[in-house]
Design an enzyme around this catalytic site. Structure first.
Site, PDB file in Angstrom:
ATOM      1  CB  SER A  42      -0.932   0.023   1.203  1.00 35.94           C
ATOM      2  OG  SER A  42      -2.094  -0.694   0.915  1.00 35.94           O
ATOM      3  CE  LYS A  82      -3.870   1.025  -1.445  1.00 35.16           C
ATOM      4  NZ  LYS A  82      -4.444   0.469  -0.219  1.00 35.16           N
ATOM      5  CE1 TYR A  87      -3.915  -0.793  -4.783  1.00 34.60           C
ATOM      6  CE2 TYR A  87      -4.718  -3.045  -4.862  1.00 34.60           C
ATOM      7  CZ  TYR A  87      -4.343  -1.937  -4.138  1.00 34.60           C
ATOM      8  OH  TYR A  87      -4.367  -1.977  -2.761  1.00 34.60           O
ATOM      9  CE1 TYR A  98      -3.350   0.253   5.010  1.00 37.51           C
ATOM     10  CE2 TYR A  98      -2.362  -0.699   6.962  1.00 37.51           C
ATOM     11  CZ  TYR A  98      -2.392  -0.543   5.599  1.00 37.51           C
ATOM     12  OH  TYR A  98      -1.481  -1.190   4.827  1.00 37.51           O
ATOM     13  CB  VAL A 115      -0.603  -5.789   3.769  1.00 37.27           C
ATOM     14  CG1 VAL A 115      -0.132  -6.384   2.448  1.00 37.27           C
ATOM     15  CG2 VAL A 115      -1.302  -6.818   4.607  1.00 37.27           C
TER      16      VAL A 115
HETATM   17  N1  GLN Z   1      -2.235  -5.794  -1.909  1.00 39.35           N
HETATM   18  C1  GLN Z   1      -2.998  -5.215  -0.939  1.00 39.35           C
HETATM   19  C2  GLN Z   1      -4.467  -5.065  -1.256  1.00 39.35           C
HETATM   20  O1  GLN Z   1      -5.002  -4.236  -1.854  1.00 39.35           O
HETATM   21  C3  GLN Z   1      -2.414  -3.949  -0.433  1.00 39.35           C
HETATM   22  C4  GLN Z   1      -2.867  -3.895   0.928  1.00 39.35           C
HETATM   23  C5  GLN Z   1      -2.059  -3.123   1.897  1.00 39.35           C
HETATM   24  O2  GLN Z   1      -0.840  -3.015   1.848  1.00 39.35           O
HETATM   25  N2  GLN Z   1      -2.785  -2.680   2.861  1.00 39.35           N
HETATM   26  O3  GLN Z   1      -5.250  -5.759  -0.851  1.00 39.35           O
END
Ligand code: GLN
Length: 331
Positions: A77, A80, A204, A256, A274
């Protein structure tokens, strides 16, 4: 007395800072047992739960690294923030902000709830999955590889090499992606996708699967700390207005549904992923005491054991401790 203060240019003080960080990493490593590694894809489930590492790179080149420092892990993430920056550079801020808002959700990153309840269904911010998918759909190019080319060039400029995709992660992300597909259909319904859904999702999943190290994250954080300028060459890598907005997004939405607590107790822009990575930005501060890294620094953390919100459990505690000891908070 400030821990590690005074005359930071001397080797002696660099040694002090290193000793402090080593002892703090050792201490907080024990907290990794309280979390769990992500297990929705096999490669993340294989991560060493007890791993913890940090890299701090200052504007003057001072670098303090400790713990697990060489490990490559997927950016997840944290990407992003980067695709948001690239989309703003390619399309202009107004275009992007017309399609993605800048409000925190207070919900999990892959929540679908706010898309259902908001009218119009405009994604809340670029750091939750709905906003990130919208941003990925806006990147220039027809194929997912074309869409990610500018991101790779930007990364190469900052970290000094072209990072690689972890194919196993990419394929697993793709094959376990029901929620992201569902979010994608909501976005399609609201008219927020600028590319075909399949290409958007592929883009993505690929961006999440880019492999980096904590030094790489610290370098990117350092450029953001320096308002988008490379501190060594003074070259503008990211326009200042975009860099400022990216930091605002990180501060309000980067951790988050723990973003508020992180802003309150740590007080710096940060983004987690994650796989256990955190990229943090310490902007320059004015303080009467001679704290380390007063000119600002970038920080990369790796600690794959996650708390309930999906943030590195020991990584957050380590950052909070360092931020308090060295007065990193912006507030
Ligand atoms: N690959 C993950 C997803 O979209 C990214 C999630 C993350 O790092 N929180 O589900």
């Amino acid at each position: 007395m400030v821990q590690g203060s005074a005359n930071l240019n001397t080797e002696v003080n660099e040694k002090w800072l290193q000793e402090y960080i080593d002892s703090w990493v050792d201490f907080f490593k024990k907290q990794t047992v309280d979390g769990e590694v992500a297990d929705y894809i096999p490669i993340l489930a294989r991560a060493d739960q007890e791993a913890l590492g940090i890299s701090i790179i200052g504007k003057n080149g001072l670098t303090i690294r400790s713990g697990i420092t060489e490990e490559k892990f997927t950016i997840q993430s944290i990407s992003k923030v980067l695709t948001f920056i690239v989309a703003c550079m390619e399309r202009g801020l107004a275009y992007v902000l017309n399609r993605v808002d800048v409000e925190p959700t207070g919900e999990a990153f892959n929540s679908i709830m706010h898309l259902q309840i908001s009218q119009p269904k405009k994604p809340f911010n670029p750091l939750v999955n709905s906003g990130a998918l919208t941003v990925s759909s806006m990147l220039e190019g027809k194929t997912s590889d074309q869409k990610l080319e500018t991101l790779f060039l930007l990364l190469e400029k900052i970290i000094g090499y072209r990072p690689e995709l972890n194919i196993e992660t990419y394929e697993s992300e793709r094959d376990t992606s029901m929620r992201n597909r569902a979010i994608g259909y909501y976005l399609l319904e609201g008219g927020y996708l600028e590319s075909d859904l399949g290409i958007t999702l592929e883009t993505y999943f690929k961006q999440c699967s880019i492999e980096i190290t904590i030094d790489d994250l610290a370098r990117i954080g350092l450029v953001l700390s320096n308002d988008g300028f490379d501190p060594y060459t003074n070259e503008e890598i990211i326009p200042r207005a975009i860099s400022r907005l990216a930091k605002a997004m990180m501060l309000t939405c980067g951790m988050y549904d723990a973003s508020g607590k992180f802003a309150a107790y740590v007080g710096i822009p940060a983004k987690s992923g994650v796989s256990g990575g955190i990229m943090a930005v310490v902007p320059p501060r004015v303080r009467e005491d001679d704290f380390p890294f007063l000119d600002g620094c970038g920080i990369g953390v790796y600690g794959p054991s996650l708390d309930k919100q999906g943030n590195s459990i020991a990584g957050i505690k380590l950052l909070k401790h360092i931020a308090n000891q060295w007065d990193f908070s912006l507030f």
